[in-house]
Design an enzyme around this catalytic site. Structure first.
Site, PDB file in Angstrom:
ATOM      1  N   CYS A  78       0.833  -1.215   0.000  1.00 27.40           N
ATOM      2  CA  CYS A  78       0.000   0.000   0.000  1.00 27.40           C
ATOM      3  C   CYS A  78       0.865   1.262   0.000  1.00 27.40           C
ATOM      4  O   CYS A  78       0.518   2.278   0.597  1.00 27.40           O
ATOM      5  CB  CYS A  78      -0.973   0.010   1.170  1.00 27.40           C
ATOM      6  SG  CYS A  78      -2.151  -1.342   1.103  1.00 27.40           S
ATOM      7  N   ALA A  79       2.002   1.178  -0.642  1.00 30.61           N
ATOM      8  CA  ALA A  79       2.934   2.310  -0.692  1.00 30.61           C
ATOM      9  C   ALA A  79       3.433   2.498  -2.119  1.00 30.61           C
ATOM     10  O   ALA A  79       4.636   2.563  -2.369  1.00 30.61           O
ATOM     11  CB  ALA A  79       4.088   2.071   0.272  1.00 30.61           C
TER      12      ALA A  79
END
Length: 130
Positions: free
Chosen positions: A94-95
């Site tokens: 999620c980056a």
């Protein structure tokens, strides 16, 4: 044992109480020191591997190591480690902006905690099952 729907909340509260008591009995300073020792050990051992690139080297980082191995896709590496019984995460975590910044499709991530051992790190670095 039969659990009635009204009692499931009680079970959750009892579980939470047991978890809190467990954590209260731990020496958090000792745990922190041990986890940092594991992080240092894992970092040194990982850097001995050919073509390993570690991402993130903040002075006061948490006990997580994000890395890639040469041109091996992190999903492929994650699958291989999984087959060996070694629990790592792989992906973009999620980056996505971080992945774009480093121009990688994802990373492999090892999270270390007080219940891990140097022997487990050796298994992971050597890529062998336990």
């Amino acid at each position: 044992m039969e659990i009635r729907s009204g009692h499931t909340k009680c079970i959750g509260v009892l579980g939470l109480e047991a978890a809190i008591k467990y954590l209260q009995d731990l020496d958090l300073k000792k745990i922190h020191a041990y986890e940092l020792e594991l992080l240092d050990y894992a970092t040194v051992e990982l850097l001995k591997m050919e073509n390993v690139r570690i991402f993130g080297n903040a002075e006061n980082k948490t006990c997580v190591i994000s890395f890639n191995i040469g041109k091996i896709h992190p999903y492929d590496a994650g699958t291989i480690y999984d087959k060996l019984g070694i629990a790592l995460r792989s992906g973009h975590h999620c980056a996505q902006p971080v992945m774009q910044r480093f121009e990688v499709p994802g990373m492999i991530r090892a999270s270390l905690a007080f219940y891990n051992t140097q022997e487990e790190i050796d298994h992971f670095v050597e890529g062998r099952s336990r």
